[in-house]
Design a protein around this motif. Structure first.
Motif: not given
Lengths: 352, 866
Positions: B391-404
C-alpha cells in the motif's frame, strides 16, 4: 696579549708632550726613576715623582712602560704629568734633580673662579662643566652628556679654583673627575660599590702577582650599638630604640662593654609612619651603621688597573677570603720590577 | 734609596690637598633686574643672583654670605632693620584689630583700594561718594538721611515691599507702571487724569460713591437701569425676553442638558416619533422593540457570540436555510427543498455520488480506501512507514512508503541514528532498463557501461568452417564460429569487441529452432531442439535439451553499441541498462536483481549475485566504477600491502601525507590546515607551586603601608604560529591560616571576579647585583570579564565554599576568545570585588590562597620549530 702573571722584560720611556696637540714631542733622556701616585684624596688625582740628571723646564711628560714577553711587545702609557717643582741634589759625583709632577688637572687649580661667578638654575651641569674645563685647561677633555640640570643657582665660593668649582659642580650630576693614562680629562660616574663587578682577582696561588706584604686596618670608632629614633606619629611622640645585644657581634653592648648611642630625631620616613615602620627604620639604621670600613694595603706586580676599579681579594693566608674591594689609591714604581702598592677598601657588617 | 710608597702618597696629598670649604661674607650693591634680585659684589663685574633674609631695594648696599655655592644677603647696610620699639609705636597707630585709621585727614587716594572687611562703617558726616558707577550691593543698606534725592534717570526700585510713605510724593514720570498686586491708593482726591492708564490688576475696588464709568468705544451698552442685579438675582428683564425663553424655540449651537431631568416617556417619544424603533419599551434598563427600516451594510457581522434561536440564510438557489447548533457543530437543517434530510447530520448517514466542496476540513476520513488521520494518509492497513503490507503510507513529517516488504520505496527517518534514508527495492527499474530487438544486427542506444542484461537469441547460426579442430586458441575464433560483435565508439574512434557465444551452432528447421537465453544473472542456457550431423545438415531432435552454458557477460560501452550476430540468420531480443544519472553516479554495471539500498549519506550495494567478466571466470568482481566516499567496503581492505583498513575501523599505513584535516572523537579536528591541535597551559606564578595570595596585601617601601587588593594572575604568551580556538580557566582556592588582633583565624578570599589584565601589570622590576629580582606590588589593572567565573554566566562574583584551611575548591570556566590575545603576551587575573577594609588587619580575614591554570586550545602550525 701580555700575561701579567708571567715573566716579562720592562723598561720605561719618557716623552715630552706637546700641550697643543697632546702628542708625544720628543724622547727625554737621563731619567733615573719615577713613581706614579694615584689617589682620589689628592685634588689632582695623580702625581708623579721623577728623578733626572738634568733639569727640565716646565713641560708635560708622558711615561710609557715597554713590556716584552716572548715575541710580543706592548707600549703602555702610565700617565701624563706637568713637571713643575724641581729640586736638585749633588752627592759629590752625580747631580740628581727630583721633580714633582702633577696631572693636567693642576691647570684648573691655578686660577680662581671670578668673584660672584654663577651658573643659573636649570642649566645643563655637564655641558657647563665641559666648557669650563676646556676653557681653562690645555689637556683634552672627554665630553660627557647628562640630562641633569641645576636645581638652584650655583654660585662660586669665594676661594674656589676652577677645579674646586667644577668638582663640586659635576658632583651635582653624580660625576667626578678622572684621568686616563694619556692625560685626557674624564668625567667618571660615581657608582655605588655594590653595583661594581671585580675586574681582577688577586689570588695567592702559584700564578699570583700578589706580594706577601699586606696591611689591614679598620676603625670602629663611632659605630653605635644603640639607635634611638624619635618621631611624632599622629601628634604623639614615639621613640623606637634598637640595641645590638648580639654576642656574636664585635660591636654589641656586651662585647664593647658599654652603650654607644646614635640618636635620630628626623627620620627619613615619608608621610605619617606606623610604629612598625619606625621600628623597622631604626633596626635598618643600626644595621647600616654597624658596618666598618676596612682599608687594606697590598703590593703586587703591575696589572692595568685604575682608581675606582673593583677587585676581588683571595689572600687566604692573610685571611682575606673572597673579598670584593675598591681601589682608592695606587703607587706605581717605574722600575724593572714595577711594584704597585694598592690601597683598597671594603666594608664588613658587624651586626645582622 | 727610594722613598717608600706611603711616603710618596703622603707627599702627593700634601702637594695638591683638597681645600676645606670656607664661607665668606662680602659687601656688594643690590641690583634688581626684571624683579630678580642680584648683588654686584665689590670687586666684581658680575651680577650674582642672591636670596635674601632682609628687605632690599635697588642700589642698596648689603652684606652677602657666600657658602656652599649659594649667595645670601644677610644684612642691609643702606637700610638697616628697624628697632622693635619703632615698630611697636607704629602698631599703636595702626591697630591690628579692626585696622582702623584713626587719624584725621587720612585719605585713600589710590585707585583700586577696597574695604573688604565686614561691618565697616563710614560714620563721619559729609562723606561724599562722588565717583561714578559705585555700587552698593549689600543687603539691608539704608539711606536714612532726610531730604535725600535720587536724581538719576531710569533708576529702578526693584525691591519687594518698597513703600513710598512720604507725603507729597509724586509719580510724575510718564509711562510709570504699578504692576504689584494689592496696591491701594488711599489718599483722598487722587486723580487718574492721564490718558491710556490701564487698571488691569484683579481685585481693584472702586468703593467711593459718586464714581462714574465713562468708557468710550466699549461694547457694553447698558444705557438704562431697567434691570437689577442684587444678591445674584437678575430682575427687571422685559416680558418680551422672558416669554420668548419659555415658549419659543431655544436657538443655540451647544447645550448642556442634565439627562436626569429627561424622563423615560420623553425618550420613548423621541424614538417613536422618529420611527427608528417600533413599539419601543424601556423597562428596567432594557430596551425592546423593533428596528424599523434599518439597513446594516457590510460583508461581515462580527461578535464573540451571536446568539439566536435560529439563523435563516437565503441561498443562491432562492431557498432559505436555517442553521441549528448543538453547541459543538454547525449543521444545516434538512428541508424538503434541498437534498439533505434530517434535522441534524449525524455520523455515517450521508451518502452521495458527488460531494462538491471547496475546502474540506476533517480530523479523520476514509476516502477511496485511503485513510486520513490527523497526521497521515495511508491505504489499507499500511498505517506506518514500516508496515509490511502493500500500500501507500505518507505522514505529515514527510515520511513516505510505497509497496510491501519486498518491493518498496521508502523515505523515512531512521530513529536509530536520527538520519533520513531512502530505500528502494524493486526487481526492475524502468528508467534503467530498455528492451529492443532485431535481426542479425541491432543498435543499442545510450547504453550504460556494463554487461548486457538479457539476450534471447533464435534463428540459424551455423559455422562456415568444416570442423572444430582448427581453433588456434581459446581467444581466437574463426569468423564462422557463433559470436557477437559489439561495435562502439570511444573518442570518435570506432572499436569492436568480439564475444564468443557458448555454443557451436544455433539451428532452425521449419518452425523448430534452438533458443539461447542469457538472463540478468549472467546465466546462459541453450535450449537445443536442432541437431547437426557430420555433414552439417540440421535435423530436429527427438527431445529438446536444455544445456547450461555457464556464465556469460557481453560488455556494453557507454553510448551507442551495435550488436551483430555472426554467422547471422538469427533474431535477438535484448534488454540493457541505459545510461542515466543513477547509473552514471552509482554503478555502470548493474545487476538489476541486486538490492539497492540508498540512504541520505551512503549507498550500500548488496550484490546477491556475482558478475562475470568476459573471461567467464566466476566470483570475480568486474570493473566497478563507484564514487569514493559512497562505498561500504566490508572486511579488511588492503592497498598495495602498505595500507589497510581493518574490520575494527582502524587503519594501518607505512607512511602518510594528509593534505586536509584529521578528526578524532565526535568530529573533533586534531590536525588541519592551521596545524596540530595543541593545548597551551599556563599556571600562575606563586611561591608554593603556583599558589599565591588572593585578597588583600599592604604596600611596601617608604611611607605608611596601605591595604590594597592582591590579585592572582596568570601570564601567557601566544606564539604567532598558533591559532586559538577555545580556552578555559581552572581556579583553585583554599582558605589559609591567618591572624586577627592576636587571634588565630582562617582567612578566605571572597567575591572574586575575573579580569583581562593590562599588559603592563607586574613589570616594574628592580635588580641589585647579587640579589634577587624585586618588584613593587600595586593593584593590577584590567577590564572585568563580566560573570567570567560562572560557567553559566549568571553570577557576577564567585566565593569558594570551603572554609577550612587546606580544603580546595576548584572551578573550571570557559574563557571567550575575545578575552584572549591572538598573539603575544597576555594576562588574566582574579581579584576580589570586596571593598577594601578600613582596618588593615581585616585584610587577613578576606585573604586566601589560589592558583590559576589557563588552558588555551588551538592549532600550532609548523612555521616554527621544524
Amino acid at each position: 696579549m701580555i700575561d701579567w702573571t708571567k715573566g716579562m722584560v720592562r723598561k720605561f720611556e719618557y716623552y715630552e708632550v706637546d700641550p697643543n696637540t697632546w702628542k708625544d714631542k720628543r724622547l727625554i733622556e737621563g731619567i733615573i726613576s719615577s713613581d706614579i701616585n694615584r689617589d682620589y684624596e689628592s685634588a689632582t688625582i695623580e702625581t708623579a715623582n721623577i728623578e733626572i740628571v738634568n733639569t727640565l723646564g716646565e713641560c708635560y711628560i708622558r711615561i710609557y712602560m715597554i713590556v716584552t714577553q716572548g715575541t710580543e711587545t706592548l707600549k703602555l702609557p702610565l700617565g701624563t704629568f706637568l713637571v713643575q717643582t724641581p729640586s736638585s741634589n749633588f752627592d759629590g759625583k752625580i747631580k740628581t734633580v727630583s721633580m714633582t709632577a702633577y696631572s693636567p688637572l693642576i691647570e684648573l687649580k691655578e686660577n680662581p673662579v671670578p668673584l660672584g661667578y654663577t651658573l643659573l638654575k636649570n642649566e645643563d651641569i655637564m655641558e657647563n662643566a665641559y666648557q669650563i674645563v676646556r676653557d681653562n685647561c690645555r689637556a683634552p677633555v672627554v665630553k660627557t652628556s647628562s640630562d641633569k640640570t641645576l636645581t638652584e643657582n650655583f654660585v662660586a665660593n669665594t676661594e674656589d679654583t676652577y677645579l674646586d668649582f667644577t668638582s663640586d659642580l659635576i658632583s651635582q650630576a653624580k660625576y667626578k673627575f678622572g684621568l686616563d693614562e694619556l692625560g685626557q680629562i674624564l668625567f667618571s660616574p660615581i657608582q655605588k660599590f655594590e653595583s661594581l663587578q671585580p675586574v681582577y682577582t688577586f689570588n695567592d696561588d702559584d700564578n699570583s702577582i700578589l706580594l706577601p706584604d699586606v696591611s689591614l686596618k679598620h676603625d670602629i670608632f663611632g659605630i653605635p650599638n644603640v639607635v634611638e629614633v624619635i618621631t611624632t606619629i599622629n601628634n604623639e611622640i614615639y621613640t623606637s630604640i634598637v640595641k645590638n645585644e648580639d654576642p656574636n657581634s664585635p660591636t654589641s653592648i656586651q662585647n664593647r662593654g658599654r652603650k654607644i648611642t646614635h640618636r635620630v630625631t628626623n627620620p627619613d620616613l615619608h608621610g605619617i609612619p606606623t610604629r612598625a615602620q619606625v621600628d623597622e627604620y631604626a633596626e635598618q639604621l643600626l644595621s647600616s651603621l654597624s658596618s666598618v670600613e676596612y682599608t687594606a694595603n697590598i703590593s703586587h706586580g703591575y696589572y692595568p688597573l685604575r682608581l675606582g676599579d673593583c677587585v676581588r681579594l683571595n689572600y687566604k693566608k692573610a685571611e682575606l677570603n673572597n673579598i670584593k674591594a675598591k681601589i682608592i689609591s695606587q703607587s706605581i714604581r717605574c722600575d724593572k720590577e714595577c711594584t704597585v702598592s694598592t690601597t683598597v677598601t671594603f666594608t664588613k657588617k658587624l651586626w645582622k | 734609596m727610594a722613598l717608600s710608597s706611603s711616603l710618596i702618597k703622603q707627599f702627593a696629598k700634601l702637594a695638591t690637598p683638597k681645600e676645606p670649604k670656607k664661607e665668606t661674607t662680602l659687601k656688594g650693591t643690590v641690583k634688581i633686574v626684571n624683579n630678580t634680585e642680584y648683588v654686584q659684589l665689590d670687586g666684581s663685574d658680575i651680577l650674582t643672583p642672591v636670596s635674601t633674609t632682609v628687605e632690599i631695594k635697588n642700589d642698596e648696599r648689603v652684606e652677602v654670605l657666600i657658602k656652599d655655592h649659594t649667595a645670601t644677603v644677610t644684612d642691609n647696610i643702606s637700610s638697616p632693620m628697624a628697632r622693635t620699639a619703632t615698630v611697636t609705636d607704629l602698631s599703636q597707630t595702626v591697630d591690628q584689630n579692626g585696622n582702623s585709621i584713626r587719624q584725621l585727614d587720612n585719605s585713600i587716594t589710590q585707585q583700586g583700594n577696597s574695604i573688604i572687611q565686614i561691618n565697616n562703617s563710614i560714620q563721619e558726616q559729609n562723606n561724599i561718594i562722588n565717583s561714578y558707577n559705585n555700587v552698593i550691593d549689600a543687603q539691608n543698606n539704608k539711606i536714612q538721611v532726610h531730604d535725600s534725592e535720587i536724581r538719576s534717570i531710569n533708576s529702578d526700585i526693584t525691591s519687594i515691599n518698597s513703600s513710598i510713605s512720604v507725603q507729597g510724593s509724586q509719580i510724575s514720570s510718564l509711562n510709570d507702571t504699578i504692576v504689584s498686586q494689592n496696591n491701594s491708593i488711599t489718599a483722598i482726591n487722587n486723580n487718574m487724569s492721564l490718558i491710556d492708564n490701564t487698571v488691569n490688576a484683579q481685585g481693584n475696588v472702586i468703593n467711593a460713591q459718586g464714581n462714574t464709568l465713562e468708557v468710550f468705544d466699549s461694547d457694553i451698552r447698558i444705557l438704562n437701569t431697567g434691570f437689577t442685579i442684587q444678591d445674584g438675582v437678575l430682575t427687571g428683564l422685559s416680558s418680551i425676553v422672558v416669554n420668548d425663553l419659555k415658549t419659543n424655540t431655544l436657538e443655540t449651537d451647544y447645550a448642556q442638558i442634565d439627562f436626569a431631568n429627561i424622563g423615560t416617556a420623553a425618550v420613548e417619544k423621541i424614538f417613536a416619533d422618529s420611527g427608528i424603533i417600533n413599539d419601543l419599551v424601556v423597562q428596567s434598563g432594557h430596551i425592546t422593540g423593533e428596528l424599523v427600516g434599518v439597513t446594516i451594510k457590510g460583508d461581515l457581522i462580527e461578535g464573540n457570540t451571536i446568539k439566536a434561536d435560529k439563523l435563516v440564510v437565503l441561498g443562491s438557489d432562492g431557498l432559505y436555510y436555517k442553521l441549528n447548533t448543538d453547541g459543538e457543530s454547525v449543521t444545516s437543517e434538512q428541508t424538503q427543498y434541498n437534498s439533505i434530510n434530517g434535522s441534524v447530520i449525524t455520523a455515517h448517514t450521508i451518502t452521495a455520488d458527488k460531494v462538491n466542496v471547496t475546502d474540506l476540513v476533517a480530523f479523520g476520513a476514509t476516502i477511496g480506501g485511503f485513510h486520513i488521520t490527523a497526521n497521515s494518509i495511508y491505504s489499507g492497513v499500511k498505517n506506518s512507514v514500516s508496515a509490511n503490507s502493500r500500500g501507500i503510507f505518507m505522514d505529515s513529517t514527510g515520511q513516505l512508503a510505497i509497496g510491501d516488504n519486498n518491493n518498496y520505496i521508502k523515505y523515512y527517518l531512521d530513529t536509530n541514528d536520527d538520519t533520513w534514508k531512502l530505500d528502494i527495492n524493486a526487481d526492475r527499474f524502468i528508467d534503467l532498463i530498455r528492451s529492443t530487438s532485431g535481426t542479425n544486427s541491432v543498435t543499442l542506444s545510450n547504453c550504460a557501461e556494463g554487461p548486457l542484461q538479457t539476450l534471447h537469441l533464435t534463428g540459424e547460426m551455423i559455422p562456415t568452417f568444416p570442423g572444430r579442430s582448427v581453433y588456434p586458441s581459446s581467444t581466437l575464433y574463426p569468423s564462422g564460429y557463433p559470436h557477437i560483435t559489439v561495435n562502439y565508439t570511444v573518442n570518435n574512434i570506432q572499436k569492436q569487441d568480439k564475444i564468443r557465444l557458448p555454443f557451436d551452432y544455433l539451428g532452425k528447421v521449419g518452425n523448430v529452432y534452438d533458443e539461447f537465453d542469457l538472463n540478468n544473472l549472467g546465466e546462459a542456457t541453450l535450449t537445443r531442439r536442432i541437431g547437426l550431423d557430420s555433414d552439417g545438415q540440421q535435423y530436429i531432435l527427438q527431445n529438446e535439451e536444455v544445456i547450461d552454458c555457464g556464465l556469460l557477460a557481453i560488455p556494453l560501452h557507454k553510448g551507442n553499441n551495435t550488436l551483430s550476430c555472426s554467422p547471422y540468420n538469427s533474431s535477438m531480443d535484448i534488454t540493457y541498462a541505459i545510461s542515466n544519472e543513477f547509473t552514471d553516479m552509482f554503478a555502470t554495471q548493474l545487476d538489476l536483481t541486486s538490492k539497492i539500498k540508498q540512504t541520505a549519506s551512503e549507498i550500500e550495494l548488496s550484490v546477491n549475485n556475482n558478475v562475470m567478466d568476459a573471461t567467464s571466470s566466476k566470483n570475480i568482481i568486474s570493473k566497478i566504477n563507484l564514487i569514493p566516499g559512497q562505498i561500504l567496503l566490508e572486511g579488511t581492505v588492503t592497498a598495495n600491502g602498505n595500507f589497510k583498513i581493518l574490520p575494527d575501523g582502524s587503519i594501518e599505513a607505512n607512511n602518510g601525507k594528509f593534505m586536509g584535516d584529521i578528526y578524532l572523537g565526535e568530529g573533533k579536528k586534531v590536525i588541519g590546515g592551521q596545524g596540530l591541535f595543541t593545548n597551551l597551559q599556563y599556571t600562575s606564578g606563586g611561591v608554593f607551586s603556583g599558589w599565591d595570595t588572593i585578597g588583600f596585601t599592604t604596600t611596601m617601601g617608604s611611607g605608611p603601608s596601605v591595604l590594597i587588593k592582591k590579585s592572582l594572575a596568570v601570564d601567557y604568551y601566544i606564539p604567532d604560529n598558533f591559532t586559538p580556538t577555545s580556552a578555559y580557566l581552572v581556579l583553585q582556592t583554599t582558605p589559609v591560616h591567618s591572624g586577627l588582633n592576636g587571634s588565630d583565624i582562617i582567612g578566605k578570599c571572597q567575591d572574586l571576579k575575573l579580569y583581562k589584565g593590562d599588559k603592563n601589570n607586574t613589570f616594574s622590576l628592580f635588580y641589585v647585583m647579587d640579589s634577587d629580582l624585586m618588584g613593587s606590588y600595586s593593584e593590577y589593572s584590567g577590564t572585568e570579564i563580566v560573570k567570567g567565573l560562572d560557567p553559566k554566566r549568571k553570577k557576577l562574583t564567585y566565593t569558594p565554599e570551603n572554609s577550612e584551611a587546606g580544603h580546595i575548591d576548584t572551578i573550571e570556566v570557559p574563557v571567550d576568545l575575545e578575552n584572549i590575545e591572538t598573539v603575544g603576551r597576555g594576562q588574566l587575573f582574579v581579584k576580589t570585588s570586596m571593598a577594601t577594609p578600613a582596618d588593615k588587619p581585616y585584610g587577613n580575614v578576606y585573604s586566601g590562597a589560589g592558583r590559576l591554570t589557563l588552558n588555551i586550545f588551538g592549532y600550532m602550525n609548523m612555521d616554527k620549530g621544524v
